[in-house]
Write a protein that holds these residues in place. Structure first.
Motif, short mmCIF file in Angstrom:
data_model
loop_
_atom_site.label_atom_id
_atom_site.label_comp_id
_atom_site.label_asym_id
_atom_site.label_seq_id
_atom_site.Cartn_x
_atom_site.Cartn_y
_atom_site.Cartn_z
N SER A 14 0.83 -1.20 0.00
CA SER A 14 0.00 0.00 0.00
C SER A 14 0.86 1.25 0.00
CB SER A 14 -0.92 -0.01 1.22
OG SER A 14 -1.66 1.18 1.30
N ARG A 15 1.93 1.27 0.84
CA ARG A 15 2.80 2.43 0.88
C ARG A 15 3.51 2.63 -0.43
NH1 ARG A 15 3.80 0.77 6.30
NH2 ARG A 15 5.67 -0.36 5.69
N SER A 16 3.92 1.51 -1.06
CA SER A 16 4.60 1.61 -2.36
C SER A 16 3.67 2.17 -3.41
CB SER A 16 5.11 0.23 -2.79
OG SER A 16 5.67 0.28 -4.07
N ALA A 17 2.41 1.71 -3.43
CA ALA A 17 1.46 2.18 -4.42
C ALA A 17 1.13 3.65 -4.21
CB ALA A 17 0.18 1.34 -4.36
N MET A 18 1.01 4.07 -2.93
CA MET A 18 0.69 5.47 -2.66
C MET A 18 1.83 6.40 -3.06
SD MET A 18 -2.34 5.89 -1.74
CE MET A 18 -2.22 7.58 -1.16
N ALA A 19 3.05 5.84 -3.16
CA ALA A 19 4.19 6.66 -3.58
C ALA A 19 4.19 6.88 -5.08
CB ALA A 19 5.49 5.99 -3.15
N VAL A 163 14.49 7.17 -8.41
CA VAL A 163 15.77 6.47 -8.32
C VAL A 163 15.98 5.85 -6.95
CG1 VAL A 163 16.83 7.85 -10.14
CG2 VAL A 163 17.01 8.63 -7.77
N HIS A 164 14.91 5.63 -6.21
CA HIS A 164 15.01 5.08 -4.87
C HIS A 164 15.56 3.65 -4.86
CE1 HIS A 164 11.18 4.29 -6.71
NE2 HIS A 164 10.92 3.30 -5.86
N ASN A 165 15.32 2.88 -5.93
CA ASN A 165 15.86 1.52 -6.05
C ASN A 165 16.92 1.42 -7.13
OD1 ASN A 165 14.21 0.35 -4.06
ND2 ASN A 165 12.52 0.07 -5.52
N ALA A 166 17.41 2.55 -7.61
CA ALA A 166 18.25 2.56 -8.81
C ALA A 166 19.67 2.11 -8.57
CB ALA A 166 18.24 3.95 -9.44
N ALA A 167 20.04 1.78 -7.32
CA ALA A 167 21.34 1.15 -7.11
C ALA A 167 21.36 -0.22 -7.76
CB ALA A 167 21.63 1.04 -5.61
N ASN A 168 20.17 -0.80 -7.93
CA ASN A 168 20.03 -2.06 -8.66
C ASN A 168 19.86 -1.75 -10.15
OD1 ASN A 168 19.85 -3.67 -6.20
ND2 ASN A 168 17.82 -2.76 -5.95
N PHE A 174 9.94 5.42 -14.12
CA PHE A 174 9.66 6.62 -14.91
C PHE A 174 8.16 6.92 -14.87
CE2 PHE A 174 13.57 4.78 -16.27
CZ PHE A 174 14.39 5.85 -16.57
N PHE A 175 7.82 8.10 -14.36
CA PHE A 175 6.45 8.58 -14.27
C PHE A 175 6.32 9.77 -15.22
CE2 PHE A 175 7.76 6.74 -10.26
CZ PHE A 175 6.70 5.90 -9.91
N LEU A 176 5.37 9.71 -16.15
CA LEU A 176 5.33 10.77 -17.16
C LEU A 176 3.95 10.88 -17.81
CD1 LEU A 176 5.80 9.30 -20.35
CD2 LEU A 176 7.73 8.54 -18.98
N ILE A 208 20.61 7.41 -13.72
CA ILE A 208 19.58 6.38 -13.79
C ILE A 208 20.01 5.13 -13.02
CG2 ILE A 208 18.40 4.79 -15.39
CD1 ILE A 208 18.20 7.11 -17.34
N HIS A 209 21.24 4.69 -13.21
CA HIS A 209 21.81 3.62 -12.37
C HIS A 209 22.56 4.34 -11.26
CE1 HIS A 209 24.21 -0.42 -12.19
NE2 HIS A 209 23.48 -0.18 -11.09
N PHE A 210 21.85 4.66 -10.18
CA PHE A 210 22.33 5.62 -9.18
C PHE A 210 22.12 5.07 -7.78
CE2 PHE A 210 21.13 9.16 -6.30
CZ PHE A 210 22.35 9.83 -6.28
N ASN A 211 23.18 5.11 -6.96
CA ASN A 211 23.12 4.66 -5.58
C ASN A 211 23.01 5.87 -4.66
OD1 ASN A 211 23.36 3.52 -3.08
ND2 ASN A 211 25.29 2.48 -3.48
N ASN A 212 21.84 6.06 -4.07
CA ASN A 212 21.60 7.20 -3.19
C ASN A 212 22.04 6.96 -1.75
OD1 ASN A 212 20.13 9.88 -2.83
ND2 ASN A 212 19.08 8.66 -1.29
N TYR A 213 22.50 5.77 -1.44
CA TYR A 213 22.62 5.37 -0.05
C TYR A 213 24.06 5.31 0.44
CZ TYR A 213 17.79 4.58 -1.11
OH TYR A 213 16.50 4.76 -1.53
N TYR A 214 24.82 4.30 0.08
CA TYR A 214 26.18 4.19 0.61
C TYR A 214 27.14 3.73 -0.47
CZ TYR A 214 30.05 3.39 3.76
OH TYR A 214 31.26 3.46 4.37
N PRO A 215 28.28 4.40 -0.61
CA PRO A 215 28.68 5.61 0.13
C PRO A 215 27.81 6.80 -0.23
CG PRO A 215 30.23 5.17 -1.64
CD PRO A 215 29.30 3.99 -1.60
#
Length: 230
Positions: A14-19, A163-168, A174-176, A208-215
């Motif tokens: 539900s949280r994922s869908a609301m995002a 890009v919240h999961n884009a480290a993978n 893409f929302f457009l 697009i292939h982006f790691n927002n987390y670590y480092p």
């Protein structure tokens, strides 16, 4: 499966869908217009696109077929326009705006070929010393049309890249949506560079292939061509 596990899974879904979100209304003269009056209707609701090679990347799923049912808004070159969102943005990532000039009636234009140019982008803020995403939580996005934009009919394409999961690999979302506009009061600008959609992005682009987390990231490269604004 235990009930507690089922409830946890449902809550996460539900949280994922609301995002998730779409851009149903064009904003003209500071006022949102009726939903999907000037914006081409998409058939995948608030779900993102994942396939960079799909022609749906132009105007979302169903966005090419819904052109004939969509009206065209008259807008002034140099004016501020925008789009509303169906839900507030819940994923980190940049906002981008593209246009493509139609050879005639925009309702019959499919945006094929190297016809798209970028007029606006909004990425993260590093002024605090760490990455911040001011796009989170917004429910509309407005921007100025280039004052020297030539008169004519255009597709106006809004895009947010999650890009919240884009480290993978291959996991950016893409929302457009596309609106149809008739530009008046324009100039003699020469928009460019022109790019094709699909084709403007690669799954290995650093934004697009982006790691927002670590480092922790110290920079971010907004995907696509440079902005044209004259």
């Amino acid at each position: 499966m235990k009930l507690s596990t089922l409830l946890t899974t449902a809550a996460l879904f539900s949280r994922s869908a609301m995002a998730h979100y779409k851009f149903p209304s064009l904003i003209v003269d500071g006022t949102p217009t009726p939903e999907f009056k000037y914006v081409r209707f998409n058939t995948n609701n608030i779900n993102p696109l994942l396939d960079l090679n799909s022609i749906d990347m132009r105007c979302n799923e169903g966005g090419l077929a819904s052109g004939p049912q969509t009206e065209t808004a008259v807008v002034q070159a140099g004016s501020t326009v925008g789009f509303t969102l169906s839900n507030s943005i819940g994923h980190i990532g940049p906002m981008l705006v593209y246009m493509a000039k139609a050879p005639g009636d925009p309702s019959n234009f499919d945006g094929d070929g190297e016809v798209w140019f970028k007029i606006n982008e909004w990425g993260p803020d590093f002024s605090s010393g760490s990455i911040e995403w001011p796009q989170l939580g917004i429910t509309s996005y407005s921007f100025q049309l280039p004052p020297s934009l030539p008169n004519g009919s255009y597709l106006l394409r809004i895009e947010h890249i999650g890009v919240h999961n884009a480290a993978n690999a291959n996991s950016a979302q893409f929302f457009l949506n596309c609106a149809q506009v008739q530009v008046t009061g324009g100039g003699n600008g020469n928009p460019g560079p022109l790019v094709a959609i699909p084709g403007l992005y690669s799954n290995e682009d650093p934004g697009i292939h982006f790691n927002n987390y670590y480092p922790p990231p110290t920079s971010y490269v907004i995907p696509g061509p440079p902005v044209w604004f004259e």
